[in-house]
Scaffold this motif. Structure first.
Motif, mmCIF file in Angstrom:
data_model
loop_
_atom_site.group_PDB
_atom_site.id
_atom_site.type_symbol
_atom_site.label_atom_id
_atom_site.label_comp_id
_atom_site.label_asym_id
_atom_site.label_seq_id
_atom_site.Cartn_x
_atom_site.Cartn_y
_atom_site.Cartn_z
ATOM 1 N N SER B 264 2.625 3.036 2.956
ATOM 2 C CA SER B 264 3.614 3.132 1.883
ATOM 3 C C SER B 264 3.465 4.458 1.152
ATOM 4 N N GLU B 265 4.351 4.685 0.211
ATOM 5 C CA GLU B 265 4.179 5.788 -0.727
ATOM 6 C C GLU B 265 2.883 5.540 -1.516
ATOM 7 N N PRO B 266 2.284 6.595 -2.073
ATOM 8 C CA PRO B 266 1.035 6.401 -2.825
ATOM 9 C C PRO B 266 1.271 5.683 -4.159
ATOM 10 N N LEU B 267 0.368 4.779 -4.478
ATOM 11 C CA LEU B 267 0.447 4.034 -5.739
ATOM 12 C C LEU B 267 -0.869 4.194 -6.486
ATOM 13 N N LYS B 268 -0.873 3.831 -7.754
ATOM 14 C CA LYS B 268 -2.146 3.729 -8.470
ATOM 15 C C LYS B 268 -2.951 2.593 -7.842
ATOM 16 N N PRO B 269 -4.270 2.565 -8.048
ATOM 17 C CA PRO B 269 -5.089 1.516 -7.417
ATOM 18 C C PRO B 269 -4.560 0.121 -7.749
ATOM 19 N N VAL B 270 -4.301 -0.660 -6.715
ATOM 20 C CA VAL B 270 -3.763 -2.000 -6.923
ATOM 21 C C VAL B 270 -4.499 -3.013 -6.047
ATOM 22 N N ILE B 271 -4.970 -2.586 -4.873
ATOM 23 C CA ILE B 271 -5.666 -3.505 -3.974
ATOM 24 C C ILE B 271 -7.065 -2.963 -3.724
ATOM 25 N N GLU B 291 -2.064 5.232 -0.813
ATOM 26 C CA GLU B 291 -1.089 4.589 0.058
ATOM 27 C C GLU B 291 -1.597 3.213 0.479
ATOM 28 N N LEU B 292 -0.664 2.284 0.698
ATOM 29 C CA LEU B 292 -1.038 0.993 1.260
ATOM 30 C C LEU B 292 -0.905 1.099 2.776
ATOM 31 N N VAL B 293 -2.003 0.831 3.477
ATOM 32 C CA VAL B 293 -1.989 0.861 4.944
ATOM 33 C C VAL B 293 -1.828 -0.563 5.433
ATOM 34 N N MET B 294 -0.900 -0.774 6.353
ATOM 35 C CA MET B 294 -0.648 -2.127 6.837
ATOM 36 C C MET B 294 -0.518 -2.156 8.355
ATOM 37 N N GLY B 295 -0.818 -3.292 8.909
ATOM 38 C CA GLY B 295 -0.635 -3.475 10.339
ATOM 39 C C GLY B 295 -0.572 -4.953 10.667
ATOM 40 N N GLY B 296 -0.282 -5.239 11.919
ATOM 41 C CA GLY B 296 -0.215 -6.627 12.375
ATOM 42 C C GLY B 296 -0.635 -6.730 13.820
ATOM 43 N N GLY B 297 0.061 -7.536 14.574
ATOM 44 C CA GLY B 297 -0.306 -7.761 15.973
ATOM 45 C C GLY B 297 0.202 -6.664 16.888
ATOM 46 N N LEU B 298 -0.011 -6.892 18.182
ATOM 47 C CA LEU B 298 0.420 -5.941 19.205
ATOM 48 C C LEU B 298 1.941 -5.900 19.276
ATOM 49 N N VAL B 330 8.048 -1.528 -3.082
ATOM 50 C CA VAL B 330 7.344 -0.321 -2.635
ATOM 51 C C VAL B 330 7.982 0.192 -1.345
ATOM 52 N N ARG B 331 8.114 1.500 -1.226
ATOM 53 C CA ARG B 331 8.746 2.057 -0.024
ATOM 54 C C ARG B 331 7.723 2.454 1.031
ATOM 55 N N LEU B 332 8.076 2.244 2.296
ATOM 56 C CA LEU B 332 7.225 2.702 3.382
ATOM 57 C C LEU B 332 7.508 4.178 3.636
ATOM 58 N N MET B 333 6.459 4.893 4.011
ATOM 59 C CA MET B 333 6.613 6.333 4.244
ATOM 60 C C MET B 333 6.588 6.705 5.707
ATOM 61 N N ARG B 334 5.641 6.130 6.426
ATOM 62 C CA ARG B 334 5.422 6.562 7.805
ATOM 63 C C ARG B 334 5.010 5.382 8.651
ATOM 64 N N THR B 335 5.322 5.456 9.943
ATOM 65 C CA THR B 335 4.813 4.470 10.888
ATOM 66 C C THR B 335 4.375 5.215 12.144
ATOM 67 N N TRP B 336 3.400 4.690 12.836
ATOM 68 C CA TRP B 336 2.921 5.334 14.063
ATOM 69 C C TRP B 336 2.321 4.236 14.933
ATOM 70 N N ALA B 337 1.924 4.583 16.131
ATOM 71 C CA ALA B 337 1.299 3.589 17.002
ATOM 72 C C ALA B 337 0.234 4.238 17.866
#
Ligand SMILES: Cc1cc2nc3c(=O)[nH]c(=O)nc-3n(C[C@H](O)[C@H](O)[C@H](O)COP(=O)(O)OP(=O)(O)OC[C@H]3O[C@@H](n4cnc5c(N)ncnc54)[C@H](O)[C@@H]3O)c2cc1C
Ligand SMILES: [Zn+2]
Lengths: 86, 418
Positions: B264-271, B291-298, B330-337
């Motif tokens: 996501s876009e960078p936020l103040k500390p939240v997690i 930034e919040l980094v997120m992921g899931g399954g294959l 919150v907006r996402l900024m980037r995705t990659w694989a």
């Protein structure tokens, strides 16, 4: 997110399908000799190619059929060849 | 080695930071090495470092087809933990976690290892029971684990919605306080710098496209910069392992899958911890940049195209906002694989292959960043001692032949399910 060409239903969204994986391993059933190595190869070994892969898809939320398709694993393009479900 | 310290920083400040030397590279590729390591990710570089450091073997080359750490090492969500159920997996990851705890000092390079804690959420009584079993098993093995009830969880993580009204109400969690995150690039750079300093040669943009095999023994590798002879070859190329194995006539018991992550876009500390959501799969942590980094399954089918679909993003995000409703705008900024190498039982493949002197370190899928120091340590020992390191021995490539596997989830020999 792919569009998968189901031979019965036409191009449908990937989320309608269940992936069945590589179609090439064949169970050595009915073979005369008991061959552990053949079962080993069937259950565990995979070519895992970068290129053409024949694979199975189940059109779970569509016609309900298993289909066999050829896909290029580098581009995700489906290729029509004689081994695919017509 | 130019050591990093407050003093050296001050000294270099006097010269406008212009005379820092480069940390690796610059030596020519020799025609022969004791050991050639294919793949300059964290694992390959760590293997080189421990070969030199622990075993005095420094006539070693690491050859990387693109840039250091540009594979899964720099694409992963950096979650580190040792909360595994099966003995072999738990002991291996715990050994890694102990190495992480001292890694910045060991390498004189800040890998930003942050033990912010790891939380595995339970959404049913069944999951709570399963996690309690896992936590007890871990503690029995001397690994820290706690079971949190809902109140304890809410105190630890004020942002989380623990109300019964949420879509998948939370029943509690398994908590490993020593778990956390690290800076992925720094791990590759830190190991590269320290290995180079001990005499290891490192080459970027030097891909391997074949091997020289005499009888059943490997004697060298063909690289884009020419042939190199080697007494031992270690293949450490993650998602591309099957492709290199095929060049040596080996079929591995694994398949490669794209797996996606996004920020996501960078936020103040939240997690303030690492969180794993377990109705379907979604995980989240916050980088030091915010930034919040997120992921899931294959991604839903195997292959080598490192790109993910929007389905996965939607799937993960919709799960995350059930527990963190405050993040819904919150907006996402980037995705990659990256391309993950998933074995038939979901556990890594380590050690010798049917080709003599050709070793593999692969099958880490999307869970091998946490293992980086241990993978390096055990692969180096396996090369130096000529027999598997005890922690790596259970993960032999031939284990399926011998009829056993390490299937954490108990789902059987279908890679896409691990
Ligand atoms: C999206 C995603 C999220 C993940 N999240 C986590 C996580 O939270 N926690 C965790 O523990 N793990 C996670 N992982 C897994 C983790 O990233 C990997 O297991 C780990 O980084 C593997 O390290 P490596 O050095 O073996 O591989 P890599 O870093 O991929 O290194 C292999 C290198 O080999 C090179 N190479 C390939 N072919 C050749 C060739 N022919 N010649 C020369 N070089 C070659 C590649 O360019 C690459 O640099 C995740 C992975 C992904 C993709
Ligand atoms: Zn159909």
């Amino acid at each position: 997110m792919l569009l998968i060409p189901c031979p019965w239903c036409g191009e449908r969204h990937e989320s309608e399908f269940t992936y069945g994986g590589d179609a090439s391993p064949v169970a050595p059933v009915g073979e005369q000799e008991h061959k552990t190595s053949k079962w080993y190869a069937y259950v565990y070994e995979r070519d895992n190619p970068a290129g053409l892969l024949h694979e199975l898809w189940h059109h779970s939320f569509g016609c309900g059929r298993w289909i066999r398709l050829a896909r290029d694993t580098r581009t995700n393009a489906f290729i029509n060849d004689e081994e695919s479900t017509p | 080695m130019q050591r990093y310290s407050l003093l050296s920083l001050a000294r270099h400040a006097l010269h406008d930071h212009r005379d820092w030397r480069r940390n690796f590279g610059g030596r020519p590729l020799k025609s022969a090495y004791d050991v050639v390591i294919v793949g300059g990710g964290g694992h390959g570089l760590a293997t080189a470092y421990y070969l030199a450091k622990n075993h005095g073997i420094n006539n070693v080359a690491v050859v990387e087809k693109s840039w250091l750490g540009g594979g899964n090492t720099a694409r992963n969500t950096t979650m580190i933990r040792s909360d595994y159920l099966t003995k072999a997996n738990a002991e291996y990851k715990e050994f890694a976690l102990k190495l992480w705890e001292n890694l910045s000092a060991e390498l004189n390079f800040n890998v930003m290892f942050s033990q912010r804690g790891y939380i595995d959420l339970a959404h049913s009584d069944g999951q709570m029971e399963n996690f309690t079993w896992r936590a007890n098993t871990m503690r029995h093995r001397g690994i820290d684990a706690e079971i949190l009830n809902v109140d304890q969880l809410a105190r630890l993580l004020p942002e989380i919605d623990v109300s019964p009204a949420t879509r998948y109400p939370i029943h509690g969690a398994l908590y490993q306080s020593r778990g956390g995150t690290a800076r992925h690039d720094a791990v590759a750079w830190g190991y590269a710098r320290a290995a180079h300093d001990l005499g290891v040669d490192i080459f970027e943009h030097c891909g391997v496209d074949g091997f020289k095999i005499d009888g059943h023994r490997v004697t060298g590798v063909n690289t884009s910069q020419g042939h190199v002879s080697a007494d031992t070859v270690v293949v450490s190329v993650a998602g591309h392992s099957s492709l290199l194995a095929a060049k040596a006539g080996i079929k591995l018991p694994l398949e490669s899958f794209p797996v996606q992550a996004f920020i996501s876009e960078p936020l103040k500390p939240v997690i303030n911890t690492v969180i794993n959501f377990n109705m379907g799969l979604a995980y989240i942590n916050q980088t030091d940049k915010g930034e919040l980094v997120m992921g899931g399954g294959l991604e839903p089918r195997n292959g080598y195209l490192p790109r993910g679909g929007f389905d996965r993003i939607e799937d993960v995000v919709s799960r995350i906002i059930t527990i963190f409703p405050s993040l819904s705008r919150v907006r996402l900024m980037r995705t990659w694989a990256g391309i993950a190498d998933i074995p038939m039982d979901g556990s890594p493949l380590l050690g010798e292959s049917v080709v003599k002197n050709m070793l593999f370190n692969c099958g880490w899928g999307y869970a091998g960043f946490k293992a980086t120091p241990a993978a390096g340590w055990t692969m180096a020992a396996t090369v130096a001692d000529g027999k598997p390191h005890p922690l790596a021995a259970p993960f032999s490539l031939s284990r399926f032949h011998d009829g056993y596997s390490h299937d954490e989830g108990g789902v059987g020999p279908t890679p896409s399910l691990h």
